[in-house]
Design a protein around this motif. Structure first.
Motif, mmCIF file in Angstrom:
data_model
loop_
_atom_site.group_PDB
_atom_site.id
_atom_site.type_symbol
_atom_site.label_atom_id
_atom_site.label_comp_id
_atom_site.label_asym_id
_atom_site.label_seq_id
_atom_site.Cartn_x
_atom_site.Cartn_y
_atom_site.Cartn_z
ATOM 1 N N MET A 1 -25.985 19.320 16.686
ATOM 2 C CA MET A 1 -25.435 19.561 18.125
ATOM 3 C C MET A 1 -26.052 18.399 18.866
ATOM 4 O O MET A 1 -24.932 17.825 19.858
ATOM 5 N N ALA A 2 -27.295 18.154 19.099
ATOM 6 C CA ALA A 2 -27.621 16.979 20.020
ATOM 7 C C ALA A 2 -26.585 15.643 19.920
ATOM 8 O O ALA A 2 -26.292 15.256 20.930
ATOM 9 N N ARG A 4 -23.823 15.603 19.144
ATOM 10 C CA ARG A 4 -22.487 15.768 19.610
ATOM 11 C C ARG A 4 -22.718 15.469 21.049
ATOM 12 O O ARG A 4 -21.586 14.915 21.573
ATOM 13 N N THR A 5 -23.684 15.563 21.802
ATOM 14 C CA THR A 5 -23.675 15.519 23.270
ATOM 15 C C THR A 5 -24.210 14.070 23.636
ATOM 16 O O THR A 5 -24.087 13.689 24.593
ATOM 17 N N PHE A 6 -24.229 13.139 22.654
ATOM 18 C CA PHE A 6 -24.758 11.709 23.065
ATOM 19 C C PHE A 6 -23.425 10.918 22.691
ATOM 20 O O PHE A 6 -22.340 11.226 22.773
ATOM 21 N N PHE A 79 -12.887 24.997 35.320
ATOM 22 C CA PHE A 79 -11.496 25.581 35.166
ATOM 23 C C PHE A 79 -11.826 27.321 35.069
ATOM 24 O O PHE A 79 -12.824 27.574 34.343
ATOM 25 N N LYS B 147 -25.867 28.741 20.361
ATOM 26 C CA LYS B 147 -26.814 27.586 20.194
ATOM 27 C C LYS B 147 -26.755 26.583 21.193
ATOM 28 O O LYS B 147 -27.220 25.344 21.005
ATOM 29 N N ARG B 149 -23.922 25.251 22.483
ATOM 30 C CA ARG B 149 -22.675 24.338 22.136
ATOM 31 C C ARG B 149 -21.536 24.596 23.019
ATOM 32 O O ARG B 149 -21.110 25.637 22.393
ATOM 33 N N MET B 150 -21.117 24.011 23.945
ATOM 34 C CA MET B 150 -20.235 24.555 24.884
ATOM 35 C C MET B 150 -18.895 23.697 24.926
ATOM 36 O O MET B 150 -19.077 22.544 24.487
ATOM 37 N N GLU B 152 -17.465 22.946 27.905
ATOM 38 C CA GLU B 152 -18.019 22.433 29.222
ATOM 39 C C GLU B 152 -19.719 22.180 29.260
ATOM 40 O O GLU B 152 -20.424 23.261 28.975
ATOM 41 N N PHE B 153 -20.099 20.999 29.300
ATOM 42 C CA PHE B 153 -21.701 20.816 29.198
ATOM 43 C C PHE B 153 -22.097 19.676 29.762
ATOM 44 O O PHE B 153 -21.249 18.877 30.169
ATOM 45 N N TYR B 154 -23.361 19.481 30.399
ATOM 46 C CA TYR B 154 -23.798 18.358 30.953
ATOM 47 C C TYR B 154 -24.314 17.138 30.104
ATOM 48 O O TYR B 154 -24.739 17.382 29.101
ATOM 49 N N GLN B 155 -23.960 16.114 30.482
ATOM 50 C CA GLN B 155 -24.749 14.858 29.966
ATOM 51 C C GLN B 155 -25.508 14.359 31.223
ATOM 52 O O GLN B 155 -25.164 14.501 32.037
ATOM 53 N N ILE B 354 -32.908 14.297 20.890
ATOM 54 C CA ILE B 354 -32.961 14.979 22.367
ATOM 55 C C ILE B 354 -32.475 13.833 23.295
ATOM 56 O O ILE B 354 -32.752 14.072 24.387
ATOM 57 N N ALA B 355 -32.491 12.726 22.937
ATOM 58 C CA ALA B 355 -32.057 11.520 23.729
ATOM 59 C C ALA B 355 -31.674 10.597 22.688
ATOM 60 O O ALA B 355 -32.106 10.274 21.502
ATOM 61 N N PHE B 385 -30.034 11.564 28.052
ATOM 62 C CA PHE B 385 -30.869 12.660 27.700
ATOM 63 C C PHE B 385 -29.803 13.671 27.271
ATOM 64 O O PHE B 385 -28.887 13.944 27.786
ATOM 65 N N GLY B 386 -30.345 14.458 26.170
ATOM 66 C CA GLY B 386 -29.470 15.593 25.621
ATOM 67 C C GLY B 386 -30.023 16.816 26.348
ATOM 68 O O GLY B 386 -30.783 17.642 25.954
ATOM 69 N N GLU B 388 -28.491 19.759 27.028
ATOM 70 C CA GLU B 388 -28.373 21.058 26.800
ATOM 71 C C GLU B 388 -29.367 21.340 25.745
ATOM 72 O O GLU B 388 -29.995 22.504 25.686
ATOM 73 N N ARG B 389 -30.076 20.372 24.855
ATOM 74 C CA ARG B 389 -31.045 20.576 23.837
ATOM 75 C C ARG B 389 -32.394 20.834 24.576
ATOM 76 O O ARG B 389 -33.221 21.393 24.275
#
Lengths: 529, 529
Positions: A1-2, A4-6, A79, B147, B149-150, B152-155, B354-355, B385-386, B388-389
């Motif tokens: 998951m993480a 994915r956000t990077f 949205f 968990k 994972r969205m 729409e999420f922050y980075q 986490i990053a 930085f991750g 959401e995690r």
């Protein structure tokens, strides 16, 4: 998951192809297919540097104000389901940005923050909340970038929802607005206030039929930028009222003064006091006046019977803050006619108000009803700060005030030396910077192993840094550091040679001398001029 | 203009119609056409209450960290021209949200913050910048809401762009990452670090052809969640390398230890030191090690030759921070196979970091080239930085820690009295609240003219407010106020009767007693457990 956000998200192979394309394109002609213009979409822009510093400070000051009154913040998705927005914005619905149908739900970018708030309250059966929301909204409008009208822009809303005794949250909203302006150093404004029930009562007294009230109200709403004669013409010719009715309306809507004055005046008017709605409005305003007096904000308020505000959903007090600086030009109508294109003309529409709001007791209920839930009345009162307009005002001020610094850097760590054996003290500068960072002090150094003094001073100058910590070639070997104030007034000051062990103490002392309360640029800026 | 940004936007007539519809619908059957489900779009949610408090505190602490290093923030539009994003995300491009074609430019919601940053730098010919950006990005992925994972999420990105001496900004990025975690109370982590040039050198030494390097790299990237045997199988069977090549790679990528250890080990390996790229990478890492030692962060770093990171665009050091708490379960592969559907399976992909970030020297140039501009090399190094995690980690901590308060309210103003003549002291409570607000103290009171003591204590209790200022019926007439600490431990404490003139002084003293450094809930939370 993480992951994915990077940044590992970008697929390897495909990006590789892109890199190859870009590289091979370089080798070919510059007119390759890949070419495109580097820009942001129409009506949007990047915010950075000093503008961003001012903007963040506005958000911070207003957030603190909201929190001081028990406010919590809400962050809704950018949205919403398209049906949530449907039917809320009338002919302006054409300005809504829709997401492409890529399968699944149909969505649209939010158009304001009020509808998402009402959706949130209805959806979660919230019984009461004081919420603020500072976020971007989207409108496919004709942009006028130079005047700050964008397709992507910020709104800043505060609302109190819940069943409370009459006029208490209403008065606190006004107190919050006044405090908000104070925190921004905005002093030269007044708050126009009216009550929908009084306005409705006046229309009834003047002979307007109930079904015509809203359209007459919207004609009166134009009085802040249109002379009475034009509005009267609209009422009589377009809206089909008699001359006598229009004149009667005209008598009332010209009235403005303090809450106490206008209240006393209307209370002596038998036609008004015998109208049920107007009487109810007057009684509520009497209570309201008692509260705003207690909160010492009544002096900011002007009871203005011409204020109607556009939205149908208002059911009680309505208000709008205007600055002198933001009033429309006297010849606005004329300028509007002369304007060569729609973009120019739009500059003269609605200029003037820097905040506005009112009570709306039925909006949440609409959502509850529309979803077949049992109707629950969640009365609301709230307002918006006009962030873009406020930003322009403060930006103007910034141009007259001391330079705003884009970074927060307080200390530049430098090294002076020379000769063949001179290493440049880069790891040593890093060690010193590390100590300062650990102490929470904003610190930078030049990214060069050997940097000459001129370049280091220039770098510090460029970011307006007030203090230098200098590692002298010999001094550093004796565990000494030099702390020097920067700026033209200290050009001939060699600073102070200190024990390295005293670094943090001395730096904090010197910074306190430079940044005495209210003297740093951003603080000064927000104290108003 | 201002009016446009406020609530008057909703067109009058149309909203009126909506209100009428909603009303008439109530009268009809609940199965009317207007009915719809009140929800947020799939993969999105509203953030509020305590979650929002934690989230804002994370953003605030990381922003402060970035500013401490001379960082400025950049706010780009939520959508970009579609061609800016095109070709950057490979097969993941299908996850991009497009805006509907409503005339004008074709746009898409941003997919990450790196591409908009590179676009900004190229577009404005920025020569150097340290920028951070905390904002939402959008992906039409299969959401796994529970968990975190969205869609729409922050980075939260920090990047340094500019031509600087080797390894200096790289080392500062690591220092910022370490400081960021310290500010969040995250201690139990390590930073895995590798260098693309060393990795490439190892592949060359092992006999991988240049054109195969990237795909072997992406196989090695799986080592954090896949055993070596599986990766070897992929290298040999799928990627067509010899058994000997795979075994040679295996020897190296199993290595990990301190920067100093692994550097010393590789420096004794003639195969490595005679490879030009590997040698260059080793030299750069020697410089890097000197700098991270100076900044005292080398102990956090593990030189891990198995770290490859997915993105092709990395050209120098690459790094990833992992917590023990976030490591994948030992039987991840097995669980993955057993998972009944795609959503379940996806939970075991990429958990751990986490990053993460690295150096990417060519991305800006790609944009410059693609627009036919003269190619300008703007090297960059940065990391994310991750959020959401990190939020999940801190949320877990919050569940074990003292209750987080949704509001910042410090004082509840109450009135106690009774009898027929008792007014309830509402305007008087407002006056007292006003004094507290003016002094910057977060204050609320119950929105009732006459409120009984129980209800007022309950309201204060509900928001975890630590202090009450009480207007006693007789005491207030003698210009006295009662200041009382709240909470079960003060149940039998009547508080202190003070002169009304001393209000602010006493309240500040009592608050200082309650909120001694590090004892309020949110501060405690971020100190780690």
């Amino acid at each position: 998951m993480a992951i994915r956000t990077f940044r590992s998200d970008i697929s390897k192979l495909q990006l590789h192809r892109f890199i190859n394309m870009a590289t091979s394109q370089q080798e070919k002609a510059p007119s390759s297919k890949l070419q495109f213009t580097l820009k942001t979409p129409k009506g949007t822009k990047d915010w950075y540097d000093k503008d961003m510093v001012i903007r963040e400070e506005i958000f911070s000051k207003l957030s603190k104000t909201f929190k001081r009154h028990g406010g919590t913040t809400l962050d809704t998705p950018v949205f919403e389901l398209r049906e949530i927005l449907a039917g809320k914005y009338g002919e302006d619905s054409k300005l809504i940005y829709n997401l492409q149908d890529q399968g699944g739900e149909l969505c649209s970018l939010r158009y304001d923050l009020t509808v998402p708030f009402a959706r949130f309250v209805a959806m979660n059966n919230i019984q009461n909340i004081k919420r603020y929301h500072i976020a971007k909204v989207y409108r496919r409008d004709q942009p006028a970038m130079t005047k700050g009208r964008m397709r992507e822009f910020y709104q800043c809303d505060f609302d109190i929802a819940g069943n409370y005794e009459s006029m208490i949250p209403d008065a606190e909203c006004l107190a919050i607005m006044v405090e908000g302006f104070a925190s921004l150093g905005i002093k030269d404004y007044k708050v126009k206030l009216n009550h929908r029930k009084i306005l409705d009562g006046i229309f009834q007294v003047a002979g307007v039929k109930d079904e015509d009230v809203r359209k007459i109200s919207s004609a009166v709403d134009k009085l802040d930028k249109t002379p009475w004669e034009t509005v009267k013409h609209e009422i009589v010719v377009e809206k089909g009222q008699t001359e006598a009715t229009a004149d009667k309306i005209g008598e009332y809507v010209k009235l403005n003064g303090t809450l106490q004055e206008i209240h006393a005046f209307l209370s002596k008017d038998a036609a008004i006091t015998s109208n049920e709605r107007a009487k109810q409005g007057l009684d509520e305003l009497a209570t309201f006046t008692k509260y705003v007096e207690a909160m010492e904000i009544d002096s900011y308020i002007s009871f203005d019977l011409s204020l109607a505000r556009g939205l149908d959903y208002y059911t009680g007090i309505i208000f709008e803050a205007v600055t002198k600086g933001s009033a429309p030009p006297k010849n606005a109508e004329e300028l509007k006619k002369k304007a060569k294109n729609a973009e120019d003309a739009s500059e003269y529409v609605g200029v003037g108000s820097i905040a506005g709001g009112g009570r709306y007791d039925n909006l949440v209920n609409m959502f509850a009803e529309a979803t077949g839930k049992k109707a629950v009345q969640i009365p609301c009162v709230g307002f918006s700060f006009g962030i873009e307009r406020i930003f322009s005002l403060i930006k103007q001020r910034a141009e007259q005030a001391a330079a705003i610094r884009p970074t927060a850097t307080k200390v530049y760590v430098m090294a002076f030396g020379g000769g063949k054996d001179w290493t440049g003290y880069l790891p040593e500068r890093m060690k010193v910077a590390k100590q300062l960072w650990t102490a929470g002090i904003e610190t930078e150094f030049v990214y060069k192993a050997k940097a000459n003094p001129r370049k280091q001073f220039d770098a510090a100058d460029k970011c307006g840094c007030p203090l230098a910590v200098i590692l002298g070639k010999e001094e550093y070997l004796e565990n000494k550091l030099r702390v020097k104030k920067l700026g033209p007034e200290f050009a001939n000051d060699d600073g102070e040679l200190i024990d390295a062990a005293d670094l943090i103490k001395v730096v904090n002392e010197k910074l306190a001398e430079v940044y005495t309360d209210g003297t740093d640029e951003i603080t000064k800026l927000f104290q108003g001029l």
